[in-house]
Design an enzyme around this catalytic site. Structure first.
Site, short mmCIF file in Angstrom:
data_model
loop_
_atom_site.label_atom_id
_atom_site.label_comp_id
_atom_site.label_asym_id
_atom_site.label_seq_id
_atom_site.Cartn_x
_atom_site.Cartn_y
_atom_site.Cartn_z
N VAL A 85 0.88 -1.18 0.00
CA VAL A 85 0.00 0.00 0.00
C VAL A 85 0.91 1.23 0.00
O VAL A 85 2.13 1.09 0.09
CB VAL A 85 -0.93 0.03 1.24
N ALA A 102 -0.86 7.53 -2.10
CA ALA A 102 -1.17 8.97 -2.18
C ALA A 102 0.00 9.76 -1.59
O ALA A 102 0.69 9.28 -0.69
CB ALA A 102 -2.44 9.27 -1.39
N LYS A 117 -3.85 14.39 -7.49
CA LYS A 117 -4.55 14.56 -6.20
C LYS A 117 -4.54 16.05 -5.88
O LYS A 117 -3.48 16.63 -5.67
CB LYS A 117 -3.79 13.77 -5.12
N PRO A 165 -7.08 21.17 0.68
CA PRO A 165 -6.53 21.25 -0.68
C PRO A 165 -5.07 21.69 -0.73
O PRO A 165 -4.54 22.20 0.25
CB PRO A 165 -7.42 22.32 -1.33
N LEU A 171 9.27 2.72 6.63
CA LEU A 171 8.56 2.15 7.79
C LEU A 171 9.55 1.70 8.87
O LEU A 171 9.20 1.64 10.05
CB LEU A 171 7.70 0.98 7.33
N ILE A 209 5.24 8.50 2.30
CA ILE A 209 6.21 8.74 1.22
C ILE A 209 6.88 10.10 1.42
O ILE A 209 8.05 10.28 1.10
CB ILE A 209 5.52 8.58 -0.15
C1 LIG Z 1 -2.23 0.82 5.60
C2 LIG Z 1 -1.17 1.72 5.05
C3 LIG Z 1 -1.51 2.68 4.10
C4 LIG Z 1 -0.53 3.54 3.61
N1 LIG Z 1 -0.87 4.53 2.73
C5 LIG Z 1 0.04 5.44 2.36
C6 LIG Z 1 -0.28 6.50 1.48
O1 LIG Z 1 -1.38 6.60 0.96
N2 LIG Z 1 0.68 7.41 1.21
C7 LIG Z 1 1.93 7.32 1.72
O2 LIG Z 1 2.73 8.21 1.47
N3 LIG Z 1 2.29 6.30 2.49
C8 LIG Z 1 1.38 5.36 2.83
N4 LIG Z 1 1.75 4.31 3.61
C9 LIG Z 1 3.17 4.16 3.94
C10 LIG Z 1 3.88 3.49 2.77
O3 LIG Z 1 3.25 2.29 2.44
C11 LIG Z 1 5.32 3.24 3.11
O4 LIG Z 1 5.88 4.40 3.61
C12 LIG Z 1 6.08 2.82 1.88
O5 LIG Z 1 5.45 1.80 1.18
C13 LIG Z 1 7.47 2.40 2.24
O6 LIG Z 1 7.53 1.12 2.74
P1 LIG Z 1 8.96 0.53 3.00
O7 LIG Z 1 9.69 0.51 1.71
O8 LIG Z 1 9.55 1.23 4.13
O9 LIG Z 1 8.64 -0.96 3.48
P2 LIG Z 1 8.08 -2.24 2.71
O10 LIG Z 1 7.21 -1.90 1.57
O11 LIG Z 1 7.50 -3.11 3.78
O12 LIG Z 1 9.38 -2.95 2.12
C14 LIG Z 1 10.24 -3.70 2.93
C15 LIG Z 1 11.28 -4.38 2.05
O13 LIG Z 1 12.25 -4.97 2.89
C16 LIG Z 1 12.53 -6.27 2.43
N5 LIG Z 1 13.01 -7.05 3.55
C17 LIG Z 1 12.48 -7.19 4.80
N6 LIG Z 1 13.24 -8.01 5.54
C18 LIG Z 1 14.29 -8.39 4.76
C19 LIG Z 1 15.42 -9.22 4.95
N7 LIG Z 1 15.65 -9.86 6.10
N8 LIG Z 1 16.27 -9.40 3.92
C20 LIG Z 1 16.09 -8.77 2.72
N9 LIG Z 1 15.04 -7.96 2.50
C21 LIG Z 1 14.16 -7.78 3.50
C22 LIG Z 1 11.23 -6.77 1.83
O14 LIG Z 1 11.45 -7.80 0.91
C23 LIG Z 1 10.76 -5.48 1.15
O15 LIG Z 1 11.37 -5.39 -0.12
C24 LIG Z 1 0.80 3.42 4.06
C25 LIG Z 1 1.14 2.41 4.97
C26 LIG Z 1 0.17 1.57 5.47
C27 LIG Z 1 0.56 0.53 6.46
N1 LIG Z 2 4.48 20.39 1.93
C1 LIG Z 2 3.20 20.67 1.41
C2 LIG Z 2 2.23 20.23 2.47
C3 LIG Z 2 0.82 20.51 2.12
C4 LIG Z 2 0.26 21.69 1.81
N2 LIG Z 2 -1.05 21.49 1.53
C5 LIG Z 2 -1.34 20.21 1.67
C6 LIG Z 2 -2.49 19.53 1.44
C7 LIG Z 2 -2.49 18.18 1.64
CL1 LIG Z 2 -3.92 17.32 1.34
C8 LIG Z 2 -1.36 17.52 2.05
C9 LIG Z 2 -0.18 18.21 2.26
C10 LIG Z 2 -0.17 19.56 2.06
C11 LIG Z 2 2.95 20.01 0.06
O1 LIG Z 2 3.44 18.92 -0.18
O2 LIG Z 2 2.28 20.61 -0.75
#
Ligand SMILES: Cc1cc2nc3c(=O)[nH]c(=O)nc-3n(C[C@H](O)[C@H](O)[C@H](O)COP(=O)(O)OP(=O)(O)OC[C@H]3O[C@@H](n4cnc5c(N)ncnc54)[C@H](O)[C@@H]3O)c2cc1C
Ligand SMILES: N[C@H](Cc1c[nH]c2cc(Cl)ccc12)C(=O)O
Length: 523
Positions: A48, A51, A79, A97, A354, A367
């Site tokens: 996931v 956005a 967006k 917005p 994360l 992100i």
């Molecule tokens: C419910 C939910 C909704 C979200 N929605 C948004 C959103 O709309 N907008 C947004 O900006 N962010 C969102 N996020 C956050 C976003 O998903 C994360 O910030 C982003 O995907 C980064 O994840 P990551 O790369 O840190 O971890 P992950 O995607 O979990 O990747 C971890 C990686 O590590 C590897 N790995 C793990 N252990 C090992 C190991 N021992 N050896 C080798 N490889 C390993 C895995 O294979 C994988 O490649 C959301 C998060 C959640 C939980």
């Molecule tokens: N750093 C700004 C943060 C920001 C300004 N307006 C909004 C609206 C929404 Cl929905 C999220 C973030 C921000 C940017 O990225 O524009």
């Protein structure tokens, strides 16, 4: 101590964090460093994260990627806002917005709106973008030109600044939605084409030297991998920073109790249904549901607190919310680790994504955290002496961003008008982070401004706080008393200008679907 500059970077993890880091580092430093990325073929990514903030465009600009290139490849859309549905009461909505707040005679337009607004909608009265959202419009015309070319020119003048240096100088009018897996694939090619070494393998051990620094990592099939700087992008597992280096995790759950999510990816006929130009967050009995429109499907999920709802009930509610199109789609249940690592950079290990920390995705900050961390990592990249001051400065910048966003999210729950379930009742009695209680009292008599919000950079401008305060409705807000003695004519001229501009743009702009269908024909 080594006299050699650290120039061998090893990234563990191939999710959004890993690939954004690899591509940015390669672009920033070219052949001055070697970058190796190891990702497990068995442990999946979180799946996931679709956005973004508008600032993400600086990331794509830095990589020299044009919208026409990467957007179709990632099923991306625009967006313009987050639409909050049912947070004040069922049937009510408002937008947060991407649009700077107009100022009239030194006061934000929302202040004049509280004094004497034309309608009961602060968002559509004060922001053009809120009207474009209600009308489902694209922020670009079919020839690709932007609604207000001033944004594009302004962006050029300011290019090269980090996000924190940008804040307050401009407000770009949109962010993106994209498929996270497709972006990771796109960045994999971008990075490996430019020399990033890609290894698919599992890290089974992390070996430390006598000082507690990472000496090498041990993989299942590729043996030992040495490096100078190790970047932990292993997601919630925190394999390097939290597990091997034993950096404690500070939980935010006392103030933000949502700890679970269930997600669905639902293919839809977008030509028939249209594409909304916003992320929607719809309040539910024990949390909220996100709806993110992509080209060809929606991403949706229920974020909830397991103390109030079981995973089965959450999935059932989500499926009912989406309707029959989701019947065949498999659900992804996720446990979320909410909070941040005490330090995100310890010795020669820096965690990004994360593994560093996370707050629930209500304002799509995951992100943004990654992008900010990468910019700061480049800014704080060590020399041969590995100055601890650089790590200290990096760590406080990361902690401030996350602590600030936590406050902003807590405001959504403190402010929500909903009190029809125990979950919503409890949001008003829960602890708030240090300092916020005082700020909430201040905002009752003075709208949020740069002097009275969380004092360190955390990505959100004061107008964002105004939107949530005025939109959620439970915290009383009032106009600055002196406006009662002022002539409101200039403010009414501004309200009329927003109305006229909105009407003209709605008449002339394409719908979001039309825009992306035509972009695909062009590219
Ligand atoms: C419910 C939910 C909704 C979200 N929605 C948004 C959103 O709309 N907008 C947004 O900006 N962010 C969102 N996020 C956050 C976003 O998903 C994360 O910030 C982003 O995907 C980064 O994840 P990551 O790369 O840190 O971890 P992950 O995607 O979990 O990747 C971890 C990686 O590590 C590897 N790995 C793990 N252990 C090992 C190991 N021992 N050896 C080798 N490889 C390993 C895995 O294979 C994988 O490649 C959301 C998060 C959640 C939980
Ligand atoms: N750093 C700004 C943060 C920001 C300004 N307006 C909004 C609206 C929404 Cl929905 C999220 C973030 C921000 C940017 O990225 O524009």
């Amino acid at each position: 101590m080594s006299t050699k500059n650290p120039d061998r970077v090893v990234i563990v993890g191939g999710g959004t964090a890993g690939w954004m880091t690899a591509s940015y580092l390669k672009k920033a430093f070219g052949d001055k460093i070697s970058v190796t990325l190891v990702e497990s073929g068995k442990i999946g990514t979180i799946g996931v994260g679709e956005a973004t903030f508008s600032d993400i465009r600086h990331f794509f600009e830095f990589l020299d990627l044009k919208e026409e290139e990467w957007m179709p490849a990632c099923n991306a859309t625009y967006k313009l806002a987050v639409r909050f549905q049912d947070w004040r009461r069922k049937g009510h909505h408002f937008y947060h917005p991407f649009e700077q707040m107009p100022t009239v005679n030194g006061f934000p337009l929302t202040d004049w709106w509280l004094q004497d607004g034309p309608t009961d909608r602060f968002d559509t009265d004060c922001f053009v973008m809120a009207n474009l959202c209600d009308a489902g419009r694209s922020p670009r015309f079919l020839d690709g030109s932007l609604i207000d070319q001033g944004f594009a020119e302004g962006a050029k003048e300011l290019s090269g600044l980090t996000m924190s240096e940008h804040q307050g100088k401009t407000q770009f009018p949109y962010a993106y939605h994209f498929e996270a897996a497709l972006l990771a694939k796109y960045l994999t090619k971008y990075s490996t084409d430019r020399g990033v070494h890609h290894i698919i393998d599992e890290v089974q051990d992390v070996r430390l030297d006598e000082r507690g620094w990472i000496d090498h990592i041990v993989t299942k099939d590729h043996g030992s991998l040495e490096g100078d700087l190790f970047v932990d992008c292993t997601g919630f597992r925190g394999v390097l920073l939290n597990k091997a280096l034993e950096v404690p995790f500070i939980s935010y759950q006392d103030t933000l109790p949502n700890d679970s999510a269930v997600a669905l990816q639902v293919p839809l006929d977008m030509e028939k249904r249209g594409i909304n130009p916003y992320t929607q967050a719809t309040a539910q009995d024990a949390g909220w549901i996100w709806t993110i429109p992509l080209f060809g499907r929606i991403g949706t999920g229920y974020v909830y607190a397991k103390d109030y709802l079981s995973p089965e009930e959450a999935e059932r509610t989500l499926r009912e919310f989406v309707g029959p199109e989701a019947a065949e789609v498999e659900a992804n249940h996720i446990r979320m680790r909410i909070g941040r690592s005490e330090q995100s950079w310890k010795n020669n290990c820096v965690a990004i994504g994360l593994a560093s920390g996370f707050v629930e995705p209500l304002e799509s900050t995951g992100i943004f955290f990654i992008h900010h961390a990468i910019e700061q990592m480049v800014k704080h990249f060590p020399a041969a002496d590995w100055s601890p001051e650089l790590r200290k400065s990096y760590n406080s910048s990361i902690a401030n961003v996350m602590d600030g966003v936590r406050e902003f999210l807590v405001l959504h729950y403190q402010g929500a008008g909903r009190d029809d379930t125990q979950y919503w009742k409890d949001t008003k009695t829960r602890a708030v982070p240090d300092g916020l209680a005082e700020r909430l009292e201040r905002w009752k008599v003075q709208l949020p401004d740069s002097e009275n919000v969380f004092p360190y950079y955390h990505g959100l401008p004061p107008y964002s706080y105004m939107c949530i305060l005025l939109g959620t409705g439970a915290i009383p807000a009032r106009a600055t008393p002196s406006l009662g003695m002022s002539d409101t004519a200039a403010a009414h001229k501004e309200f009329a200008a927003i109305r006229d501009k909105s009407r003209h743009l709605i008449e002339t702009l394409p719908s979001t679907y039309e825009y992306f269908a035509s972009m695909r024909e062009r590219s």
